[in-house]
Write a protein that holds these residues in place. Structure first.
Motif, PDB file in Angstrom:
ATOM      1  N   GLU A  14       0.818  -1.206   0.000  1.00 51.76           N
ATOM      2  CA  GLU A  14       0.000   0.000   0.000  1.00 51.76           C
ATOM      3  C   GLU A  14       0.855   1.261   0.000  1.00 51.76           C
ATOM      4  O   GLU A  14       0.546   2.241  -0.691  1.00 51.76           O
ATOM      5  CB  GLU A  14      -0.923   0.009   1.227  1.00 51.76           C
ATOM      6  N   GLN A  17       2.265   1.743  -3.445  1.00 50.49           N
ATOM      7  CA  GLN A  17       1.262   2.264  -4.356  1.00 50.49           C
ATOM      8  C   GLN A  17       1.036   3.752  -4.125  1.00 50.49           C
ATOM      9  O   GLN A  17       0.929   4.532  -5.085  1.00 50.49           O
ATOM     10  CB  GLN A  17      -0.059   1.514  -4.198  1.00 50.49           C
ATOM     11  N   ARG A  18       0.970   4.174  -2.867  1.00 54.84           N
ATOM     12  CA  ARG A  18       0.814   5.600  -2.565  1.00 54.84           C
ATOM     13  C   ARG A  18       1.999   6.392  -3.093  1.00 54.84           C
ATOM     14  O   ARG A  18       1.840   7.509  -3.595  1.00 54.84           O
ATOM     15  CB  ARG A  18       0.661   5.817  -1.058  1.00 54.84           C
ATOM     16  N   ARG A  20       3.872   5.588  -5.706  1.00 53.49           N
ATOM     17  CA  ARG A  20       3.753   5.678  -7.161  1.00 53.49           C
ATOM     18  C   ARG A  20       2.676   6.692  -7.554  1.00 53.49           C
ATOM     19  O   ARG A  20       2.848   7.450  -8.509  1.00 53.49           O
ATOM     20  CB  ARG A  20       3.425   4.300  -7.746  1.00 53.49           C
ATOM     21  N   ARG A  21       1.586   6.701  -6.808  1.00 54.86           N
ATOM     22  CA  ARG A  21       0.506   7.653  -7.085  1.00 54.86           C
ATOM     23  C   ARG A  21       1.017   9.085  -6.923  1.00 54.86           C
ATOM     24  O   ARG A  21       0.717   9.964  -7.743  1.00 54.86           O
ATOM     25  CB  ARG A  21      -0.663   7.395  -6.132  1.00 54.86           C
ATOM     26  N   SER A  46       3.650   8.505 -17.510  1.00 49.68           N
ATOM     27  CA  SER A  46       4.330   7.405 -16.832  1.00 49.68           C
ATOM     28  C   SER A  46       5.835   7.507 -17.001  1.00 49.68           C
ATOM     29  O   SER A  46       6.599   7.294 -16.048  1.00 49.68           O
ATOM     30  CB  SER A  46       3.823   6.065 -17.377  1.00 49.68           C
ATOM     31  N   ARG A  54       1.534   0.418 -16.721  1.00 49.98           N
ATOM     32  CA  ARG A  54       0.526  -0.340 -15.975  1.00 49.98           C
ATOM     33  C   ARG A  54       0.297   0.236 -14.584  1.00 49.98           C
ATOM     34  O   ARG A  54      -0.784   0.086 -14.014  1.00 49.98           O
ATOM     35  CB  ARG A  54       0.930  -1.815 -15.876  1.00 49.98           C
ATOM     36  N   TYR A  55       1.301   0.917 -14.039  1.00 50.87           N
ATOM     37  CA  TYR A  55       1.133   1.479 -12.704  1.00 50.87           C
ATOM     38  C   TYR A  55       0.175   2.668 -12.697  1.00 50.87           C
ATOM     39  O   TYR A  55      -0.401   3.004 -11.666  1.00 50.87           O
ATOM     40  CB  TYR A  55       2.479   1.901 -12.122  1.00 50.87           C
ATOM     41  N   TYR A  57      -2.686   2.735 -14.214  1.00 48.60           N
ATOM     42  CA  TYR A  57      -4.053   2.230 -14.102  1.00 48.60           C
ATOM     43  C   TYR A  57      -4.361   1.564 -12.767  1.00 48.60           C
ATOM     44  O   TYR A  57      -5.510   1.217 -12.508  1.00 48.60           O
ATOM     45  CB  TYR A  57      -4.336   1.270 -15.262  1.00 48.60           C
ATOM     46  N   GLU A  58      -3.363   1.375 -11.927  1.00 51.86           N
ATOM     47  CA  GLU A  58      -3.671   0.868 -10.590  1.00 51.86           C
ATOM     48  C   GLU A  58      -4.243   1.991  -9.710  1.00 51.86           C
ATOM     49  O   GLU A  58      -4.844   1.720  -8.665  1.00 51.86           O
ATOM     50  CB  GLU A  58      -2.418   0.284  -9.926  1.00 51.86           C
ATOM     51  N   SER A  59      -4.059   3.250 -10.141  1.00 49.36           N
ATOM     52  CA  SER A  59      -4.547   4.390  -9.368  1.00 49.36           C
ATOM     53  C   SER A  59      -5.628   5.190 -10.076  1.00 49.36           C
ATOM     54  O   SER A  59      -6.483   5.802  -9.410  1.00 49.36           O
ATOM     55  CB  SER A  59      -3.383   5.332  -9.029  1.00 49.36           C
ATOM     56  N   TYR A  60      -5.621   5.228 -11.413  1.00 50.53           N
ATOM     57  CA  TYR A  60      -6.547   6.079 -12.158  1.00 50.53           C
ATOM     58  C   TYR A  60      -7.151   5.341 -13.338  1.00 50.53           C
ATOM     59  O   TYR A  60      -6.472   4.554 -14.007  1.00 50.53           O
ATOM     60  CB  TYR A  60      -5.823   7.329 -12.661  1.00 50.53           C
TER      61      TYR A  60
END
Length: 221
Positions: A14, A17-18, A20-21, A46, A54-55, A57-60
């Protein structure tokens, strides 16, 4: 190094991911400030963030979702700056108003991201809707300040609300035209005019009431 608990380099999934976001948001803010909304593409974004596509689309779901998140954050910050300034300036109408107008123009004009966002607020239906909400908030602040500073002499009712929205819309539009370079005037001239326009907004209410009373039927026709 990943552990049995799913941590890598000391960060949980998590947290990564934060992270990367946040990189995507920062990259988008730089791209918008430099290139405008046209530069906001998934692949370019990106790459700018140093991430695989691909990263994103894990957030948006798409770049519009990211854009609206950034816009909402920036408009909220502008409003917070207004409120903070109002709480620290003298309760003199002209002094407070000039301080707020100067700070507002500077806050947008000297920030590449905000400058570009304001310029392009009319480019999409959803951006126009958010622009309208922002204008409504500014109009609300104007009315609240009039009540606080002028007391019982402050204009009230629907005419006052319409006058506040008219001045707010006009102020935002003038600022936008100036940011685009459509108005060839110095910053000080713009600020002076905006201050004078807001100070005289009460006259709009008085004039409208007089004209409506003179029409005989209470309408604007």
């Amino acid at each position: 190094m990943e552990t049995s608990r799913g941590r890598y380099a000391g960060l949980s999934a998590e947290e990564r991911q934060r992270q990367r976001r946040r990189k995507l948001v920062e990259a988008a803010e730089e791209i918008i400030g430099e290139q405008g909304l046209a530069g906001l593409k998934v692949r370019a974004l990106s790459a700018h963030a140093g991430l695989n596509d691909r990263y994103f689309y894990e957030s948006y779901a798409d770049t519009d979702q990211l854009l609206f998140e950034i816009l909402d954050e920036q408009l909220a910050q502008v409003m917070a700056e207004f409120v903070a300034l109002l709480a620290t300036t003298p309760s003199d109408t002209r002094v407070r108003l000039r301080a707020v107008v100067e700070a507002g123009v500077t806050s947008v004009a000297d920030n590449p991201l905000r400058r570009r966002l304001f310029i392009e607020l009319q480019s999409l239906d959803e951006l126009r809707r958010r622009r309208g909400e922002f204008v409504g908030l500014v109009a609300g602040i104007m009315l609240d300040q009039a009540r606080e500073l002028l007391g019982e002499s402050a204009a009230e009712g629907i005419h006052a609300e319409l006058a506040a929205r008219t001045v707010s819309h006009g102020g935002v539009e003038l600022l936008t035209e100036w940011l685009r370079g459509d108005l060839d005037i110095e910053r000080g001239v713009l600020i002076d005019f905006l201050v004078a326009m807001i100070l005289t907004s009460s006259e709009i209410t008085t004039t409208v009431r007089r004209e409506m009373a003179g029409s005989g039927d209470g309408s604007l026709n």
